[in-house]
Write a protein that holds these residues in place. Sequence first.
Motif, PDB file in Angstrom:
ATOM      1  N   ARG A  29       2.540   9.845   5.898  1.00  0.00           N
ATOM      2  CA  ARG A  29       3.440   9.691   4.751  1.00  0.00           C
ATOM      3  C   ARG A  29       4.509   8.637   5.031  1.00  0.00           C
ATOM      4  NH1 ARG A  29       4.108   8.766  -0.007  1.00  0.00           N
ATOM      5  NH2 ARG A  29       5.980   9.527  -0.989  1.00  0.00           N
ATOM      6  N   ILE A  30       5.014   8.600   6.252  1.00  0.00           N
ATOM      7  CA  ILE A  30       5.995   7.579   6.635  1.00  0.00           C
ATOM      8  C   ILE A  30       5.371   6.192   6.485  1.00  0.00           C
ATOM      9  CG2 ILE A  30       7.247   6.560   8.589  1.00  0.00           C
ATOM     10  CD1 ILE A  30       7.702   9.493   9.576  1.00  0.00           C
ATOM     11  N   VAL A  31       4.161   6.020   7.013  1.00  0.00           N
ATOM     12  CA  VAL A  31       3.474   4.727   6.939  1.00  0.00           C
ATOM     13  C   VAL A  31       3.202   4.364   5.481  1.00  0.00           C
ATOM     14  CG1 VAL A  31       1.312   3.541   7.504  1.00  0.00           C
ATOM     15  CG2 VAL A  31       2.531   4.826   9.271  1.00  0.00           C
ATOM     16  N   THR A  32       2.796   5.328   4.676  1.00  0.00           N
ATOM     17  CA  THR A  32       2.546   5.069   3.257  1.00  0.00           C
ATOM     18  C   THR A  32       3.823   4.633   2.552  1.00  0.00           C
ATOM     19  OG1 THR A  32       0.727   6.657   3.204  1.00  0.00           O
ATOM     20  CG2 THR A  32       1.735   6.100   1.098  1.00  0.00           C
ATOM     21  N   GLN A  33       4.932   5.311   2.819  1.00  0.00           N
ATOM     22  CA  GLN A  33       6.199   4.947   2.188  1.00  0.00           C
ATOM     23  C   GLN A  33       6.634   3.542   2.600  1.00  0.00           C
ATOM     24  OE1 GLN A  33       9.317   8.111   2.023  1.00  0.00           O
ATOM     25  NE2 GLN A  33       7.681   9.413   2.842  1.00  0.00           N
ATOM     26  N   LEU A  34       6.452   3.200   3.874  1.00  0.00           N
ATOM     27  CA  LEU A  34       6.800   1.846   4.322  1.00  0.00           C
ATOM     28  C   LEU A  34       5.921   0.803   3.643  1.00  0.00           C
ATOM     29  CD1 LEU A  34       7.438   2.419   8.115  1.00  0.00           C
ATOM     30  CD2 LEU A  34       9.097   1.598   6.433  1.00  0.00           C
ATOM     31  N   GLU A  36       4.440   1.053   0.739  1.00  0.00           N
ATOM     32  CA  GLU A  36       4.802   0.972  -0.678  1.00  0.00           C
ATOM     33  C   GLU A  36       6.130   0.258  -0.894  1.00  0.00           C
ATOM     34  OE1 GLU A  36       4.634   5.067  -1.855  1.00  0.00           O
ATOM     35  OE2 GLU A  36       2.444   5.032  -2.063  1.00  0.00           O
ATOM     36  N   SER A  37       7.060   0.408   0.048  1.00  0.00           N
ATOM     37  CA  SER A  37       8.373  -0.218  -0.122  1.00  0.00           C
ATOM     38  C   SER A  37       8.304  -1.722   0.123  1.00  0.00           C
ATOM     39  CB  SER A  37       9.408   0.405   0.808  1.00  0.00           C
ATOM     40  OG  SER A  37       9.435  -0.228   2.051  1.00  0.00           O
ATOM     41  N   GLY A  38       7.439  -2.137   1.042  1.00  0.00           N
ATOM     42  CA  GLY A  38       7.322  -3.554   1.355  1.00  0.00           C
ATOM     43  C   GLY A  38       8.521  -4.126   2.083  1.00  0.00           C
ATOM     44  N   ALA A  39       9.460  -3.266   2.466  1.00  0.00           N
ATOM     45  CA  ALA A  39      10.679  -3.717   3.151  1.00  0.00           C
ATOM     46  C   ALA A  39      11.076  -2.674   4.176  1.00  0.00           C
ATOM     47  CB  ALA A  39      11.802  -3.917   2.139  1.00  0.00           C
ATOM     48  N   GLY A  40      12.079  -3.001   4.971  1.00  0.00           N
ATOM     49  CA  GLY A  40      12.583  -2.052   5.938  1.00  0.00           C
ATOM     50  C   GLY A  40      13.272  -0.887   5.251  1.00  0.00           C
ATOM     51  N   MET A  41      13.119   0.288   5.822  1.00  0.00           N
ATOM     52  CA  MET A  41      13.753   1.489   5.282  1.00  0.00           C
ATOM     53  C   MET A  41      14.543   2.169   6.392  1.00  0.00           C
ATOM     54  SD  MET A  41      10.593   3.125   3.054  1.00  0.00           S
ATOM     55  CE  MET A  41      11.509   4.594   2.606  1.00  0.00           C
ATOM     56  N   SER A  42      15.732   2.634   6.062  1.00  0.00           N
ATOM     57  CA  SER A  42      16.514   3.370   7.056  1.00  0.00           C
ATOM     58  C   SER A  42      15.927   4.772   7.213  1.00  0.00           C
ATOM     59  CB  SER A  42      17.982   3.434   6.667  1.00  0.00           C
ATOM     60  OG  SER A  42      18.146   4.211   5.512  1.00  0.00           O
ATOM     61  N   GLY A  44      17.090   7.695   7.097  1.00  0.00           N
ATOM     62  CA  GLY A  44      17.511   8.723   6.161  1.00  0.00           C
ATOM     63  C   GLY A  44      16.959   8.595   4.762  1.00  0.00           C
ATOM     64  N   THR A  45      16.214   7.539   4.471  1.00  0.00           N
ATOM     65  CA  THR A  45      15.727   7.328   3.107  1.00  0.00           C
ATOM     66  C   THR A  45      14.296   7.803   2.877  1.00  0.00           C
ATOM     67  OG1 THR A  45      14.988   5.084   3.621  1.00  0.00           O
ATOM     68  CG2 THR A  45      17.246   5.337   2.791  1.00  0.00           C
ATOM     69  N   PHE A  46      13.663   8.345   3.898  1.00  0.00           N
ATOM     70  CA  PHE A  46      12.280   8.788   3.761  1.00  0.00           C
ATOM     71  C   PHE A  46      12.204  10.149   3.101  1.00  0.00           C
ATOM     72  CE2 PHE A  46      11.929   5.499   6.856  1.00  0.00           C
ATOM     73  CZ  PHE A  46      10.681   4.939   6.622  1.00  0.00           C
ATOM     74  N   ASP A  47      11.178  10.324   2.283  1.00  0.00           N
ATOM     75  CA  ASP A  47      10.901  11.614   1.672  1.00  0.00           C
ATOM     76  C   ASP A  47      10.085  12.411   2.690  1.00  0.00           C
ATOM     77  OD1 ASP A  47      10.412  13.732  -0.038  1.00  0.00           O
ATOM     78  OD2 ASP A  47       8.795  12.697  -1.104  1.00  0.00           O
ATOM     79  N   LEU A  93      -8.116  -2.200   9.217  1.00  0.00           N
ATOM     80  CA  LEU A  93      -7.894  -0.790   9.552  1.00  0.00           C
ATOM     81  C   LEU A  93      -6.742  -0.182   8.753  1.00  0.00           C
ATOM     82  CD1 LEU A  93      -8.559   1.698  11.276  1.00  0.00           C
ATOM     83  CD2 LEU A  93      -6.890   0.854  12.933  1.00  0.00           C
ATOM     84  N   LEU A  94      -5.597  -0.830   8.740  1.00  0.00           N
ATOM     85  CA  LEU A  94      -4.445  -0.258   8.054  1.00  0.00           C
ATOM     86  C   LEU A  94      -4.730  -0.077   6.569  1.00  0.00           C
ATOM     87  CD1 LEU A  94      -1.569   0.779   8.279  1.00  0.00           C
ATOM     88  CD2 LEU A  94      -0.774  -1.560   7.918  1.00  0.00           C
ATOM     89  N   ARG A  95      -5.320  -1.063   5.932  1.00  0.00           N
ATOM     90  CA  ARG A  95      -5.645  -0.961   4.510  1.00  0.00           C
ATOM     91  C   ARG A  95      -6.615   0.192   4.270  1.00  0.00           C
ATOM     92  NH1 ARG A  95      -3.514  -0.300   0.566  1.00  0.00           N
ATOM     93  NH2 ARG A  95      -2.054  -1.721   1.473  1.00  0.00           N
ATOM     94  N   ALA A  96      -7.617   0.336   5.125  1.00  0.00           N
ATOM     95  CA  ALA A  96      -8.590   1.422   4.976  1.00  0.00           C
ATOM     96  C   ALA A  96      -7.904   2.790   5.123  1.00  0.00           C
ATOM     97  CB  ALA A  96      -9.713   1.275   5.983  1.00  0.00           C
ATOM     98  N   LEU A  97      -7.010   2.899   6.072  1.00  0.00           N
ATOM     99  CA  LEU A  97      -6.304   4.156   6.285  1.00  0.00           C
ATOM    100  C   LEU A  97      -5.376   4.481   5.115  1.00  0.00           C
ATOM    101  CD1 LEU A  97      -5.483   3.741  10.070  1.00  0.00           C
ATOM    102  CD2 LEU A  97      -7.076   5.393   9.076  1.00  0.00           C
ATOM    103  N   LEU A  98      -4.682   3.471   4.624  1.00  0.00           N
ATOM    104  CA  LEU A  98      -3.799   3.689   3.477  1.00  0.00           C
ATOM    105  C   LEU A  98      -4.596   4.053   2.230  1.00  0.00           C
ATOM    106  CD1 LEU A  98      -1.276   0.782   4.088  1.00  0.00           C
ATOM    107  CD2 LEU A  98      -0.768   3.247   4.193  1.00  0.00           C
ATOM    108  N   ASP A  99      -5.723   3.397   2.028  1.00  0.00           N
ATOM    109  CA  ASP A  99      -6.574   3.714   0.872  1.00  0.00           C
ATOM    110  C   ASP A  99      -7.115   5.141   0.967  1.00  0.00           C
ATOM    111  OD1 ASP A  99      -6.124   1.200  -0.156  1.00  0.00           O
ATOM    112  OD2 ASP A  99      -8.089   0.401   0.442  1.00  0.00           O
ATOM    113  N   ALA A 100      -7.487   5.570   2.157  1.00  0.00           N
ATOM    114  CA  ALA A 100      -8.034   6.904   2.366  1.00  0.00           C
ATOM    115  C   ALA A 100      -6.958   7.974   2.185  1.00  0.00           C
ATOM    116  CB  ALA A 100      -8.656   7.014   3.748  1.00  0.00           C
ATOM    117  N   THR A 101      -5.700   7.614   2.489  1.00  0.00           N
ATOM    118  CA  THR A 101      -4.602   8.561   2.380  1.00  0.00           C
ATOM    119  C   THR A 101      -4.194   8.775   0.942  1.00  0.00           C
ATOM    120  OG1 THR A 101      -3.778   7.938   4.556  1.00  0.00           O
ATOM    121  CG2 THR A 101      -2.220   9.018   3.103  1.00  0.00           C
ATOM    122  N   GLY A 102      -4.273   7.689   0.159  1.00  0.00           N
ATOM    123  CA  GLY A 102      -3.819   7.730  -1.236  1.00  0.00           C
ATOM    124  C   GLY A 102      -4.615   8.646  -2.060  1.00  0.00           C
TER     125      GLY A 102
END
Length: 102
Positions: A29-34, A36-42, A44-47, A93-102
């Motif tokens: 979920r952390i990787v997915t949120q990053l 999706e954001s396309g930018a750095g996230m602090s 405390g901002t993660f769901d 690999l990363l794209r495949a993992l993100l697609d499988a997670t979604g």
Amino acid sequence: MTRTLDHPELADVTLQQVLEALVDPVRRRIVTQLSESGAGMSCGTFDATVSRSTLTHHFNVLREAGLIRQSYAGTTKLNTLRTEDLEARFPGLLRALLDATG
């Protein structure tokens, strides 16, 4: 004094490390949120549904597996996904993992 964190060279990261880091749903979920954001996230901002100390552990696992880069902006720790590095090391690999997670 600048605070820095150690990050592995991607050449030293194994496929097993990446997959083991992503077996946990919180880390996925952390990787997915990053992604999706396309930018750095602090931190405390993660769901996330875990405690702050547990979340810190998850960030450390992801950093040590080469999936994220962490840096300080003042007292805030920013997290970014190492998309380009991962694509160079494990093409698709990363794209495949993100697609499988979604």
